[in-house]
Design a protein around this motif. Structure first.
Motif, mmCIF file in Angstrom:
data_model
loop_
_atom_site.group_PDB
_atom_site.id
_atom_site.type_symbol
_atom_site.label_atom_id
_atom_site.label_comp_id
_atom_site.label_asym_id
_atom_site.label_seq_id
_atom_site.Cartn_x
_atom_site.Cartn_y
_atom_site.Cartn_z
ATOM 1 N N ARG A 164 -1.958 -8.013 -1.695
ATOM 2 C CA ARG A 164 -2.989 -6.807 -1.763
ATOM 3 C C ARG A 164 -3.489 -6.473 -0.358
ATOM 4 O O ARG A 164 -3.497 -4.967 -0.065
ATOM 5 N N GLU B 8 -2.736 -2.824 1.385
ATOM 6 C CA GLU B 8 -4.031 -1.623 1.394
ATOM 7 C C GLU B 8 -4.167 -1.336 2.847
ATOM 8 O O GLU B 8 -4.340 -0.549 3.273
ATOM 9 N N ILE B 9 -4.150 -2.403 3.753
ATOM 10 C CA ILE B 9 -4.304 -2.274 5.058
ATOM 11 C C ILE B 9 -3.085 -1.140 5.913
ATOM 12 O O ILE B 9 -3.489 -0.178 6.333
ATOM 13 N N PHE B 10 -1.888 -1.485 5.670
ATOM 14 C CA PHE B 10 -0.974 -0.673 6.151
ATOM 15 C C PHE B 10 -0.705 0.604 5.759
ATOM 16 O O PHE B 10 -0.148 1.596 6.109
ATOM 17 N N ARG B 11 -1.479 0.765 4.219
ATOM 18 C CA ARG B 11 -1.183 2.086 3.766
ATOM 19 C C ARG B 11 -2.189 3.288 3.963
ATOM 20 O O ARG B 11 -2.069 4.159 4.097
ATOM 21 N N ASN B 12 -3.319 2.433 4.542
ATOM 22 C CA ASN B 12 -4.464 3.135 4.821
ATOM 23 C C ASN B 12 -4.876 3.736 6.387
ATOM 24 O O ASN B 12 -5.730 4.095 6.637
ATOM 25 N N ILE B 13 -3.809 3.297 7.172
ATOM 26 C CA ILE B 13 -4.050 3.494 8.529
ATOM 27 C C ILE B 13 -2.969 4.353 9.147
ATOM 28 O O ILE B 13 -1.652 4.068 8.730
ATOM 29 N N PRO B 14 -2.843 5.274 9.877
ATOM 30 C CA PRO B 14 -1.919 6.274 10.183
ATOM 31 C C PRO B 14 -0.977 5.483 11.014
ATOM 32 O O PRO B 14 -0.959 4.456 11.702
ATOM 33 N N LEU C 256 0.896 6.409 13.065
ATOM 34 C CA LEU C 256 1.118 6.745 14.724
ATOM 35 C C LEU C 256 -0.014 5.479 15.428
ATOM 36 O O LEU C 256 0.211 5.005 16.484
ATOM 37 N N VAL C 257 -0.958 5.379 14.687
ATOM 38 C CA VAL C 257 -2.084 4.362 15.360
ATOM 39 C C VAL C 257 -1.233 2.913 15.290
ATOM 40 O O VAL C 257 -1.346 2.107 16.249
ATOM 41 N N TYR D 198 4.602 0.003 8.415
ATOM 42 C CA TYR D 198 4.129 1.148 7.496
ATOM 43 C C TYR D 198 4.920 1.248 6.333
ATOM 44 O O TYR D 198 4.369 1.398 5.154
ATOM 45 N N PHE E 224 4.443 1.004 1.750
ATOM 46 C CA PHE E 224 4.834 1.963 0.552
ATOM 47 C C PHE E 224 5.770 1.326 -0.593
ATOM 48 O O PHE E 224 5.444 1.548 -1.854
#
Lengths: 278, 213, 217
Positions: free
Chosen positions: B53, B57-63, B65-66, B95, B99
């Motif tokens: 989880r 959640e971390i990698f889905r919610n950070i752009p 590009l960042v 990233y 997904f």
């Protein structure tokens, strides 16, 4: 019902088409309007400046304004042209975005460490030069790279900025090196620190600015090209260009230029501001 | 436009190559990593579920590009020398994997629970049942969304332009500033992207329709 | 540790928050605009008005299949050719809206397709016109069905505003780059801070979507 739908469909498309066409043909292209008249009416000159380049144009985090030699010269020229109450508006540009923005009329002029070059002269006009830079190299202190010749080896990675003349130059001076283009100088400097390339190449003035901020890095090899900076103005804007040139002469004659030069370059080690005085 | 095509043909083809290479590498690895974290999420073990989880959640919610910049700037300073292409592709993989994990998890959960129980009662271990019974069915369900992820990957690979990854967008920026013909340069680059993404997209629509019937 | 304390000074934080505000501003306007336009386009594509639906479908497919960065370049560099000079924020909002409208159109169209056709027939049989049935019966259900997908598209939109740093939109990532560009000791603290900021916004939205989804289901 079907017929009605078809009718509506055709009508809709026609509508869109007309809208687009009127938008295209109805107005004079922005770059064709007379900039000088527009600026006098609004009492404002809109300049494209860098926001990531120390000494020339750097965003001050304290008050969200751009400060540097370019910005100060722009302000001085604006006051010459529009009078004491003339206003400047700064739009942040990068080497990549500045020419399209000028040609599109988003900005009236570019004063952003921009070298006067024959290729660019095909696209835009330039004022007389307002600063004489030359291309140099920034490397980590103690690096084996001492001059541009050391870069001419297969597998050597050199960092530059997209749209800058230094990228084109380094391909001539060190054809074997691989050039990595970043979007602006802050990104290029960060990449140099990350070891993505052995040297960062651009004009000495910019590099000195970076070296003062990053003590572990030094400018080497002297300058290997001449990079006179000019103010870029759209073609067909002769009245505005003449005013800019006259203003430039005036601030050079009345000492404003030398004062600004001393303000920004007076304490930069390795840069002889007295030599650059006019 | 013809000028851009003829003068910068080799740059464009090189860019296309790097874009495809990065997308394919990222697709393979993000499918593997994504599936792994999807399985974490449906495991009976609570700790593993939480790890899954958190990752998702971390990698889905950070752009993206960042994440890509992080690998380009920070990893070479402290961990390992990696170039822009590698850094960008790693960022793209991580990233996208979050997904894909979410998609595959939904696929696994949509497989009837009875299947797992039936397989277990026939003597298969949990892992065997997962491997031979549940996952193949889950993948059938998630093929269309995975296809869409690949289209997204091709489009998202344009972040390589920010880290000097030599992809199509990077070449486009370079061509636009060399030719000073901004609009036409980007139109050509757009056509190159469409050559990859449009057929894929129509094929996915076709596939979805066929699977739905 | 010292780096972190210095990096998060009041001046830097204020500068970052100014960037965050631009990100939020651009996101909110684009979310609202693209939801409206995306719905209209999705319905238009569904109802099969000859030519118009075809054209809408074609344009939506083209936009959907291009990288967002390109659309950003087109709005910022291309629009002035049509005699129209967008400011940086407007150009960014427009680019996000065009791209996300196309993405949403496709989501909403598939949502409408997923609504049982019997619903439409029932509504028509009860004396509603085609448009009434579509607007009052089918469309709301399609939205309900696709809420999780729509919200995750909005989350993507918020994250994707960071791409506009390439045209120097003064958003969160751009402001972080300016800060660490002037002092490299701040690189890691800045990455941590903006990751946390993006995460909080996007995660909050995804939690909201789950709550909404449960309530409506």
């Amino acid at each position: 019902m079907k017929k009605l739908k078809r009718y509506l469909g055709v009508l809709g498309m026609l509508g869109v088409l007309t809208l687009v066409l009127t938008a295209c043909g109805g107005r004079k292209s922005l770059s064709q309007q007379d900039v000088l008249t527009n600026d006098r009416t609004s009492n404002t000159i809109t300049w494209g400046v860098k926001a990531d380049t120390k000494l020339f144009g750097l965003m001050d985090v304290q008050d969200n304004t751009i400060k540097g030699f370019d910005a100060d010269v722009a302000t001085a020229i604006t006051k010459q042209i529009l009078g004491k109450n003339g206003k400047t508006k700064f739009v942040q540009v990068t080497s990549q975005t500045r020419i399209p923005l000028l040609k599109n009329g988003n900005i009236d002029a570019i004063i952003a460490t921009m070298t006067i070059s024959p290729e660019r002269k095909k696209q835009v006009d330039f004022s007389d030069s307002y600063f004489d830079a030359g291309q140099a190299l920034l490397v980590k202190k103690g690096s084996a790279v001492k001059s541009v010749k050391d870069l001419n080896k297969a597998g050597t990675k050199v960092l530059g900025v997209t749209g800058s003349s230094s990228v084109a130059n380094i391909r001539k001076f060190a054809p074997k090196a691989k050039v990595l283009e970043l979007s602006d100088y802050a990104q290029a400097m960060t990449a140099l620190k990350s070891g993505q390339g052995v040297a960062l190449t651009t004009d000495n003035g910019i590099l000195y600015g970076m070296a003062t901020e990053n003590p572990g890095y030094e400018v080497v090899g002297g300058t290997f090209t001449k990079e006179p900076y000019g103010i870029a103005i759209n073609k067909g804007q002769a009245p505005f260009k003449n005013k800019v040139n006259a203003a430039l002469k005036e601030i050079e004659a009345n000492g404003t230029y030398n004062r600004l030069l001393k303000k920004w370059f007076g304490n930069v080690t390795g840069f002889n501001y007295k030599e650059a005085s006019r | 436009m013809a000028y851009i095509l003829t003068h910068y043909w080799s740059e464009l083809i090189q860019g296309l190559g790097y874009t495809l290479l990065s997308s394919v590498i990222a697709l393979v690895f993000s499918t593997v990593i994504g599936t792994m974290f999807a399985i974490f999420e449906v495991l009976p073990n609570r700790a593993m579920r939480i790890i899954g989880r958190i990752y998702i959640e971390i990698f889905r919610n950070i752009p993206l590009l960042v994440i890509a910049m992080f690998f380009y700037v920070i990893i070479p300073m402290y961990v390992a020398k990696i170039d822009g292409f590698t850094a960008g592709t790693i960022g793209l993989t991580i990233y996208t994997s979050s997904f894909i994990a979410e998609t595959v998890r939904a696929g696994i959960q949509s497989v009837d629970n009875g299947q797992m129980e039936g397989a277990r009662s026939n003597g298969l271990t949990y892992w065997q049942a997962m491997r031979y019974i549940v996952l193949p069915q889950a993948f059938k369900i998630v093929i269309p969304p995975l296809g869409n992820q690949f289209i997204n990957l091709v489009k998202n690979s344009s972040v390589l332009a920010f880290v000097a990854g030599f992809d199509l967008m990077y070449q486009g920026n370079s061509i636009a500033s060399l030719s000073l013909d901004t609009i036409n340069s980007y139109v050509v680059v757009g056509l190159f992207y469409l050559v990859i993404t449009l057929p894929l997209s129509y094929y996915m629509q076709h596939l979805e329709k066929r699977l739905a019937n | 540790m010292q780096n972190f304390i210095e990096a998060y000074s009041w001046v830097n934080m204020r500068f970052l928050l100014e960037g965050l505000w631009v990100t939020v501003e651009v996101s909110i306007i684009s979310i609202i605009a693209s939801f409206i336009i995306g719905s209209i386009l999705g319905v238009l594509r569904y109802v099969k008005i000859k030519y118009l639906s075809r054209v809408v479908g074609f344009v939506v497919d083209i936009v959907r299949n291009l990288p967002l960065i390109l659309i950003i370049f087109f709005t910022y560099f291309g629009l002035p050719h049509l005699g129209f000079k967008p400011g940086i924020i407007f150009a960014a909002v427009l680019a996000m809206t065009i791209f996300e409208s196309a993405m949403l159109a496709e989501i909403i169209r598939s949502g409408i397709l997923a609504v049982d056709y019997g619903q439409m027939e029932g509504a028509r049989a009860n004396g509603m016109s085609y448009v009434q049935a579509l607007w009052h019966i089918v469309f709301p259900q399609a939205i309900k069905k696709t809420i999780p997908t729509i919200v995750s598209q909005f989350i993507s939109l918020i994250k994707d505003t960071s791409l506009a740093t390439i045209i120097v939109l003064p958003e969160l990532l751009n402001h972080a780059q300016i800060i660490y560009g002037q002092n490299s000791a701040y690189i890691i603290p800045m990455f941590v801070m903006i990751a946390v900021m993006y995460f909080i916004i996007c995660y909050a939205l995804s939690v909201l979507s789950r709550v909404l989804d449960k309530k409506l289901a």
